[in-house]
Scaffold this motif. Structure first.
Motif, PDB file in Angstrom:
ATOM      1  N   GLN A  18     -11.453  -4.466  -8.979  1.00 59.16           N
ATOM      2  CA  GLN A  18     -12.862  -4.394  -9.337  1.00 59.16           C
ATOM      3  C   GLN A  18     -13.531  -3.193  -8.682  1.00 59.16           C
ATOM      4  O   GLN A  18     -14.319  -2.474  -9.303  1.00 59.16           O
ATOM      5  CB  GLN A  18     -13.588  -5.679  -8.917  1.00 59.16           C
ATOM      6  CG  GLN A  18     -15.067  -5.700  -9.310  1.00 59.16           C
ATOM      7  CD  GLN A  18     -15.763  -6.928  -8.781  1.00 59.16           C
ATOM      8  OE1 GLN A  18     -15.451  -7.416  -7.707  1.00 59.16           O
ATOM      9  NE2 GLN A  18     -16.715  -7.442  -9.533  1.00 59.16           N
ATOM     10  N   ALA A  19     -13.187  -2.953  -7.411  1.00 63.38           N
ATOM     11  CA  ALA A  19     -13.774  -1.824  -6.697  1.00 63.38           C
ATOM     12  C   ALA A  19     -13.386  -0.507  -7.352  1.00 63.38           C
ATOM     13  O   ALA A  19     -14.191   0.401  -7.489  1.00 63.38           O
ATOM     14  CB  ALA A  19     -13.336  -1.846  -5.236  1.00 63.38           C
ATOM     15  N   GLN A  20     -12.107  -0.403  -7.767  1.00 61.14           N
ATOM     16  CA  GLN A  20     -11.649   0.822  -8.391  1.00 61.14           C
ATOM     17  C   GLN A  20     -12.328   1.063  -9.727  1.00 61.14           C
ATOM     18  O   GLN A  20     -12.540   2.206 -10.131  1.00 61.14           O
ATOM     19  CB  GLN A  20     -10.131   0.755  -8.578  1.00 61.14           C
ATOM     20  CG  GLN A  20      -9.346   0.825  -7.271  1.00 61.14           C
ATOM     21  CD  GLN A  20      -7.875   0.591  -7.476  1.00 61.14           C
ATOM     22  OE1 GLN A  20      -7.431   0.332  -8.584  1.00 61.14           O
ATOM     23  NE2 GLN A  20      -7.117   0.656  -6.403  1.00 61.14           N
ATOM     24  N   GLN A  21     -12.699   0.010 -10.428  1.00 61.77           N
ATOM     25  CA  GLN A  21     -13.328   0.160 -11.726  1.00 61.77           C
ATOM     26  C   GLN A  21     -14.804   0.543 -11.609  1.00 61.77           C
ATOM     27  O   GLN A  21     -15.372   1.080 -12.553  1.00 61.77           O
ATOM     28  CB  GLN A  21     -13.190  -1.146 -12.518  1.00 61.77           C
ATOM     29  CG  GLN A  21     -11.759  -1.444 -12.939  1.00 61.77           C
ATOM     30  CD  GLN A  21     -11.633  -2.804 -13.605  1.00 61.77           C
ATOM     31  OE1 GLN A  21     -12.491  -3.675 -13.449  1.00 61.77           O
ATOM     32  NE2 GLN A  21     -10.557  -2.976 -14.361  1.00 61.77           N
ATOM     33  N   TYR A 148     -18.618   0.258  -1.385  1.00 54.75           N
ATOM     34  CA  TYR A 148     -18.704   1.705  -1.559  1.00 54.75           C
ATOM     35  C   TYR A 148     -18.576   2.443  -0.232  1.00 54.75           C
ATOM     36  O   TYR A 148     -19.079   1.976   0.797  1.00 54.75           O
ATOM     37  CB  TYR A 148     -20.046   2.089  -2.200  1.00 54.75           C
ATOM     38  CG  TYR A 148     -20.049   2.028  -3.713  1.00 54.75           C
ATOM     39  CD1 TYR A 148     -19.993   3.184  -4.471  1.00 54.75           C
ATOM     40  CD2 TYR A 148     -20.090   0.800  -4.382  1.00 54.75           C
ATOM     41  CE1 TYR A 148     -19.988   3.137  -5.860  1.00 54.75           C
ATOM     42  CE2 TYR A 148     -20.087   0.732  -5.764  1.00 54.75           C
ATOM     43  CZ  TYR A 148     -20.032   1.917  -6.495  1.00 54.75           C
ATOM     44  OH  TYR A 148     -20.024   1.857  -7.874  1.00 54.75           O
ATOM     45  N   MET A 149     -17.911   3.584  -0.257  1.00 50.86           N
ATOM     46  CA  MET A 149     -17.971   4.534   0.841  1.00 50.86           C
ATOM     47  C   MET A 149     -19.299   5.289   0.662  1.00 50.86           C
ATOM     48  O   MET A 149     -19.495   5.980  -0.338  1.00 50.86           O
ATOM     49  CB  MET A 149     -16.801   5.506   0.802  1.00 50.86           C
ATOM     50  CG  MET A 149     -16.926   6.668   1.785  1.00 50.86           C
ATOM     51  SD  MET A 149     -16.823   6.158   3.507  1.00 50.86           S
ATOM     52  CE  MET A 149     -15.043   5.969   3.665  1.00 50.86           C
ATOM     53  N   GLU A 233     -12.521  13.382   0.163  1.00 53.48           N
ATOM     54  CA  GLU A 233     -11.055  13.324   0.120  1.00 53.48           C
ATOM     55  C   GLU A 233     -10.525  11.920   0.377  1.00 53.48           C
ATOM     56  O   GLU A 233      -9.675  11.418  -0.374  1.00 53.48           O
ATOM     57  CB  GLU A 233     -10.479  14.304   1.148  1.00 53.48           C
ATOM     58  CG  GLU A 233     -10.736  15.771   0.820  1.00 53.48           C
ATOM     59  CD  GLU A 233     -10.224  16.705   1.906  1.00 53.48           C
ATOM     60  OE1 GLU A 233      -9.656  16.199   2.901  1.00 53.48           O
ATOM     61  OE2 GLU A 233     -10.392  17.930   1.766  1.00 53.48           O
ATOM     62  N   ALA A 234     -11.029  11.263   1.425  1.00 50.99           N
ATOM     63  CA  ALA A 234     -10.494   9.947   1.793  1.00 50.99           C
ATOM     64  C   ALA A 234     -10.791   8.882   0.751  1.00 50.99           C
ATOM     65  O   ALA A 234      -9.875   8.158   0.323  1.00 50.99           O
ATOM     66  CB  ALA A 234     -11.029   9.526   3.164  1.00 50.99           C
ATOM     67  N   PRO A 235     -12.047   8.714   0.289  1.00 51.35           N
ATOM     68  CA  PRO A 235     -12.274   7.660  -0.711  1.00 51.35           C
ATOM     69  C   PRO A 235     -11.519   7.898  -2.012  1.00 51.35           C
ATOM     70  O   PRO A 235     -11.049   6.936  -2.640  1.00 51.35           O
ATOM     71  CB  PRO A 235     -13.793   7.681  -0.921  1.00 51.35           C
ATOM     72  CG  PRO A 235     -14.250   8.999  -0.391  1.00 51.35           C
ATOM     73  CD  PRO A 235     -13.301   9.346   0.703  1.00 51.35           C
ATOM     74  N   ILE A 236     -11.395   9.159  -2.417  1.00 52.57           N
ATOM     75  CA  ILE A 236     -10.634   9.425  -3.639  1.00 52.57           C
ATOM     76  C   ILE A 236      -9.160   9.090  -3.433  1.00 52.57           C
ATOM     77  O   ILE A 236      -8.522   8.451  -4.292  1.00 52.57           O
ATOM     78  CB  ILE A 236     -10.809  10.902  -4.066  1.00 52.57           C
ATOM     79  CG1 ILE A 236     -12.243  11.142  -4.541  1.00 52.57           C
ATOM     80  CG2 ILE A 236      -9.814  11.263  -5.165  1.00 52.57           C
ATOM     81  CD1 ILE A 236     -12.550  12.585  -4.873  1.00 52.57           C
ATOM     82  N   ARG A 237      -8.611   9.478  -2.311  1.00 51.92           N
ATOM     83  CA  ARG A 237      -7.206   9.186  -2.003  1.00 51.92           C
ATOM     84  C   ARG A 237      -6.955   7.681  -1.933  1.00 51.92           C
ATOM     85  O   ARG A 237      -5.905   7.190  -2.388  1.00 51.92           O
ATOM     86  CB  ARG A 237      -6.836   9.843  -0.670  1.00 51.92           C
ATOM     87  CG  ARG A 237      -5.374   9.635  -0.275  1.00 51.92           C
ATOM     88  CD  ARG A 237      -5.018  10.408   0.979  1.00 51.92           C
ATOM     89  NE  ARG A 237      -5.813   9.976   2.131  1.00 51.92           N
ATOM     90  CZ  ARG A 237      -6.750  10.713   2.723  1.00 51.92           C
ATOM     91  NH1 ARG A 237      -7.001  11.939   2.272  1.00 51.92           N
ATOM     92  NH2 ARG A 237      -7.420  10.258   3.773  1.00 51.92           N
ATOM     93  N   ASN A 238      -7.912   6.935  -1.396  1.00 51.01           N
ATOM     94  CA  ASN A 238      -7.738   5.494  -1.214  1.00 51.01           C
ATOM     95  C   ASN A 238      -8.209   4.671  -2.407  1.00 51.01           C
ATOM     96  O   ASN A 238      -8.145   3.441  -2.373  1.00 51.01           O
ATOM     97  CB  ASN A 238      -8.495   5.044   0.043  1.00 51.01           C
ATOM     98  CG  ASN A 238      -7.953   5.696   1.294  1.00 51.01           C
ATOM     99  OD1 ASN A 238      -6.770   6.024   1.374  1.00 51.01           O
ATOM    100  ND2 ASN A 238      -8.821   5.889   2.285  1.00 51.01           N
ATOM    101  N   GLY A 239      -8.706   5.324  -3.426  1.00 51.38           N
ATOM    102  CA  GLY A 239      -9.175   4.590  -4.594  1.00 51.38           C
ATOM    103  C   GLY A 239     -10.430   3.788  -4.340  1.00 51.38           C
ATOM    104  O   GLY A 239     -10.688   2.798  -5.033  1.00 51.38           O
ATOM    105  N   GLN A 240     -11.226   4.221  -3.377  1.00 53.69           N
ATOM    106  CA  GLN A 240     -12.471   3.509  -3.037  1.00 53.69           C
ATOM    107  C   GLN A 240     -13.651   4.176  -3.731  1.00 53.69           C
ATOM    108  O   GLN A 240     -13.796   5.404  -3.673  1.00 53.69           O
ATOM    109  CB  GLN A 240     -12.694   3.524  -1.522  1.00 53.69           C
ATOM    110  CG  GLN A 240     -13.948   2.760  -1.088  1.00 53.69           C
ATOM    111  CD  GLN A 240     -14.157   2.827   0.414  1.00 53.69           C
ATOM    112  OE1 GLN A 240     -13.482   3.576   1.120  1.00 53.69           O
ATOM    113  NE2 GLN A 240     -15.090   2.041   0.919  1.00 53.69           N
TER     114      GLN A 240
END
Length: 507
Positions: A18-21, A148-149, A233-240
């Motif tokens: 759900q978070a990724q969507q 969210y980050m 960089e970090a949220p994109i890498r972690n799918g957040q």
């Protein structure tokens, strides 16, 4: 136990999906950018000022998203920034002027006739009980709680030093770069360390967190853009999912030339001051393009909402008592600090792939407090509690269909302050209300009211109050009722100690 463990893993996996969507959200907030400070025409035709500026990435954003031609902020910066994070109108939260970077000092200019209004001069507070603050549940905190980050980069300016709201971390931001109490930078120049000069006394306006660029030729707008990209960089890498509050110091003074673009504007024949400003505009636009390109490169552009907005109209130096005129708002009247259109009508663009039809235009009036419910709806945060009663309405229905409308309502601006030493057009001690095409302006000093029809008179050149007294009365009653309900601060007459009357008390 094994079954419980499997169930927990299932729930966590579902929450992760759900978070990724959920879409990423970028708010690209520019400081003091006028409605005409761009090659994107927000009026119904291209004006001469549109030809002065080169903003190809704003043009790109307009092609890929929706352009709002009737978007509004407040006359000055801090009220807009507080309204965005709280969903409250400035007359309601009471932060009606810019907050000082020094404690126990009022930013209002002393006046011979009127004494200070009891406004919330210490700004926004996430903590209850702080004197002279607006206590509220803030947007980044709600987004953070939803997974969210939350990232802030650039200008903060929500509150004064020594209060909780002065620190972005207290407002729900997990990452903060350069956000502090000052409303402008001391310098845009890396050669000047953005104001952090050795051997000189500390200055509150010196920009923090930028030591990596000290002594370089990196313009501040470029430096904070590079730092913003690092935070993603970090949220994109972690799918957040992430919320980036990209709050530029530009285009606020001081007017330091962006050397990358300055010469071509001089070669085009612009005076020095105008060329400097145009170079700052193009540097800001380059930042916009860099972020858009980065999102595409990382493969997340199609799941990112991108919102462009200014916190108030462009600065008109003559009206601000600062010397030579430097208006960027024509045909709109006046500029920053004014309740005329030049002070409050601002550029707004929204890109939302798969939701917003490209190259669309919306003429529905929207206002800065609408960002709060709109962003929460975009983030699918359906249930949340706030200590404040919010005033904004979500503009998401407008994004989904050009045929959609939001509820008919009046928009209100309230400036019971002396923002600058000299009273200029619409500046100092003014309130205004817009309903449909009609707009009423109230002068608190003498009780005068002006009426304009914005459809036929965009520049607010012809006062129709004497011709339409019933319209004046209806709008005056509506504005008075709302200001009274919000307990809006009013200045006091020095000779009596009584507050300035509301409009229905002078009709």
């Amino acid at each position: 136990m094994k079954r419980l463990f499997v169930f927990i893993i299932f729930i966590l996996s579902a929450l992760a999906i759900q978070a990724q969507q959920r879409p990423n959200i970028v708010v690209f907030l520019v400081d003091d950018m006028g409605w005409m400070d761009t090659s994107v025409p927000f009026a119904d035709k291209v004006y001469p000022l549109n030809k002065r500026y080169q903003t190809p990435h704003m043009e790109r954003l307009a092609r890929e998203g929706m352009k709002f031609t009737h978007a509004y902020a407040t006359p000055v910066c801090s009220p807009s920034r507080v309204s965005m994070l709280t969903g409250m109108n400035a007359a309601h939260h009471g932060v009606t002027n810019w907050t000082m970077p020094f404690k126990d000092r009022n930013s209002d200019t002393p006046d011979e006739q009127l004494d200070f209004a009891p406004w919330n001069m210490y700004g926004l507070s996430p903590v209850k009980g702080v004197p002279h603050t607006a206590h509220a549940t803030v947007l980044p905190q709600l987004l953070n709680e939803a997974g969210y980050m939350t990232i802030h980069v650039g200008k903060g300016h929500w509150a004064t030093p020594g209060t909780p709201g002065a620190n972005p971390y207290n407002l729900g931001f997990v990452v903060n770069v350069a956000g502090h109490v000052a409303g402008r930078p001391l310098s845009y120049l890396g050669e000047q360390n953005y104001g952090n000069m050795q051997g000189k006394p500390y200055n509150i306006h010196a920009v923090p967190d930028m030591a990596e660029y000290f002594g370089s030729d990196t313009y501040l707008t470029e430096a904070i853009t590079r730092e913003a990209l690092k935070t993603l960089e970090a949220p994109i890498r972690n799918g957040q999912p992430f919320f980036l509050h990209m709050a530029h110091f530009a285009l606020h003074d001081p007017y330091d030339p962006d050397k990358r673009y300055m010469q071509k504007y001089l070669d085009a024949g612009l005076p020095q001051t105008d060329a400097i400003y145009a170079s700052m505009v193009e540097g800001m636009d380059k930042s916009l393009g860099d972020i858009l390109d980065y999102l595409e490169k990382k493969g997340v552009a199609n799941n990112t909402v991108f919102i462009f907005m200014s916190d108030n109209g462009g600065l008109s130096l003559a009206y601000a008592g600062r010397g030579e005129a430097h208006t960027q708002n024509l045909p709109l009247r006046a500029g920053k600090g004014s309740v005329y259109e030049g002070g409050i009508r601002v550029p707004m663009l929204v890109k939302w792939p798969g939701v917003v039809k490209p190259a669309t235009v919306n003429h529905t009036p929207v206002i800065i407090e609408d960002f709060f419910p709109s962003i929460l709806e975009m983030a699918r945060v359906e249930r949340y509690n706030t200590v404040q009663k919010t005033d904004g309405l979500s503009f998401v229905p407008l994004l989904k269909s050009t045929d959609k409308k939001i509820a008919d309502r009046a928009l209100i601006w309230h400036l019971p302050n002396k923002w600058t030493e000299q009273d200029g057009p619409g500046i100092n001690y003014k309130s205004a209300i817009r309903e449909g095409d009609w707009k009423l302006i109230y002068h608190m000093r003498d009780g005068k009211m002006e009426l304009y029809n914005l459809k036929s008179d965009l520049g607010e050149t012809t006062d129709l109050a004497a011709r339409y007294p019933k319209r004046v009365k209806a709008l005056a009653l509506k504005l008075s009722q709302q200001l009274r309900q919000w307990e809006a601060p009013m200045p006091l007459f020095k000779n009596t100690g009584k507050p300035v009357p509301l409009l229905d008390e002078v009709l």
